[in-house]
Design a protein around this motif. Sequence first.
Motif, PDB file in Angstrom:
ATOM      1  N   THR A 113      16.794   2.606  55.406  1.00  0.00           N
ATOM      2  CA  THR A 113      17.206   2.956  54.045  1.00  0.00           C
ATOM      3  C   THR A 113      16.211   3.959  53.478  1.00  0.00           C
ATOM      4  O   THR A 113      15.077   4.070  53.969  1.00  0.00           O
ATOM      5  N   ARG A 114      16.627   4.687  52.420  1.00  0.00           N
ATOM      6  CA  ARG A 114      15.709   5.621  51.761  1.00  0.00           C
ATOM      7  C   ARG A 114      14.545   4.859  51.130  1.00  0.00           C
ATOM      8  O   ARG A 114      13.432   5.356  51.061  1.00  0.00           O
ATOM      9  N   ASP A 115      14.818   3.641  50.669  1.00  0.00           N
ATOM     10  CA  ASP A 115      13.790   2.797  50.074  1.00  0.00           C
ATOM     11  C   ASP A 115      12.683   2.496  51.099  1.00  0.00           C
ATOM     12  O   ASP A 115      11.492   2.669  50.822  1.00  0.00           O
ATOM     13  N   SER A 118      10.554   5.550  52.037  1.00  0.00           N
ATOM     14  CA  SER A 118       9.478   5.945  51.114  1.00  0.00           C
ATOM     15  C   SER A 118       8.192   5.186  51.432  1.00  0.00           C
ATOM     16  O   SER A 118       7.088   5.722  51.308  1.00  0.00           O
TER      17      SER A 118
ATOM     18  N   GLY B   7      12.018   2.193  41.814  1.00  0.00           N
ATOM     19  CA  GLY B   7      12.315   2.708  43.151  1.00  0.00           C
ATOM     20  C   GLY B   7      11.115   3.317  43.845  1.00  0.00           C
ATOM     21  O   GLY B   7      11.225   3.730  44.985  1.00  0.00           O
ATOM     22  N   ASP B  11       7.478  -0.931  44.261  1.00  0.00           N
ATOM     23  CA  ASP B  11       8.686  -1.757  44.286  1.00  0.00           C
ATOM     24  C   ASP B  11       9.309  -1.748  45.663  1.00  0.00           C
ATOM     25  O   ASP B  11       9.772  -2.773  46.162  1.00  0.00           O
ATOM     26  N   ALA B  12       9.326  -0.576  46.267  1.00  0.00           N
ATOM     27  CA  ALA B  12       9.941  -0.456  47.585  1.00  0.00           C
ATOM     28  C   ALA B  12       9.175  -1.319  48.589  1.00  0.00           C
ATOM     29  O   ALA B  12       9.779  -1.952  49.460  1.00  0.00           O
ATOM     30  N   ARG B  15      10.277  -4.882  48.162  1.00  0.00           N
ATOM     31  CA  ARG B  15      11.626  -5.124  48.700  1.00  0.00           C
ATOM     32  C   ARG B  15      11.603  -5.153  50.228  1.00  0.00           C
ATOM     33  O   ARG B  15      12.223  -6.004  50.854  1.00  0.00           O
TER      34      ARG B  15
END
Lengths: 269, 131
Positions: A113-115, A118, B7, B11-12, B15
């Motif tokens: 995922t892009r998340d 990053s 985001g 936070d990423a 997650r």
Amino acid sequence: MTAEELGIGIGWRAEIDLTVERLPGVEFVEVIAESLRPARLPESLRVLRSKGIPVIPHGVGLGLGGAEPPAPEGLAHLAACARALDAPLVSEHLAFVRAGGMEAGHLLPVPRTRDALSVIVQNVRQAQAALPVPLALENVAALFGWPGDELTEAQFLGELVERTGVGLLIDVANLYTNQVNLGLDAREALDGLPLDALAYVHVAGGHLHEGVWHDTHTASVPPDVLDLLAELCARTRPPGVLLEWDDAYPSDAALAAELDRVRRVVSGG
Amino acid sequence: MPDVGEGGPPDARARLAAAQRELLAALVAGGPGPVGFDERRLAIQAASLIAKRRGLVALSAPDLVGSLGGEFPALFASYAEGRPKPPGGSRADARAFADWLAPGPAEPPAPRRRGFWSRVRETRRARRAST
């Protein structure tokens, strides 16, 4: 020999150290970084270095695809290995190996995922900052996929290359594994990867068990994997191609024959 | 760490950590299978991780594994299912497996070392007896 830079190589393992020294036509080797003590290199690696054979430290434990930043001591160890071996580069994996205090003991695929990207971009940049030589990242073999992937593996690796300048270690046996197990087209992956970032290539054998390909590194490289290597060579000239063999070692003659098969594909013969 | 907002990496990271923890718990700690994954594939991956651990334990503790003979794979699977690899690598895994097989003191009590003078006396007795 048509490969530039590195040539044809084999994974150095302590169990086959003399074999690797004696095998004809070994132009570079790779050593598992976590098995090394940089201050006390095995005699065999010193012999290979004295012959001018490049030795590439290959990390399996940093977990650059994990949620935690890479551990400073792990990075320092990889850096020390690179210095001790005067290595031209080091390699690791796009994988996670631990989470929540648990160790996987294996290289597990990351959610694409892009998340997640990053986070992994940051991890890779931190690793690069701590290393004295360029870093290359390897695509891993997977037995399962994450739901909700937004990018293909080629796109994910392409983004990492774009944003960090990291090199690529393309394991064509792993592409093959993911094609058999997950239906991901290996040739499409080769089409999508930024091959100008290619550092070198891995090939290896494995076993099919109940419809699932297990990339065990304990068998002769299957023709399908050599075909993929040929596909890659049709798209770019790989700087190096390395055979991985990790257990159930065959005779010296069998390993030499394996390297010959690889060499013939790379030289287009 | 600078907060780069919704985001952004902090936070990423949280997650990604949660997702990877849930998946790894399912693979090595008997946790529930996370939503959306192919359960059969996760079972194959879990079995493959145990097989890899078993191979490394066999290298770490060949005597123990040899003494178990053909029972070893099944015993190791019973031990390892739902039990993550302990910190300390495969040697720690081998020790934990040995403890699981035979619960009790982890190490046999060290034999009392005989005092220096008991050995002197024994040597003198032996020499007298031989002359």
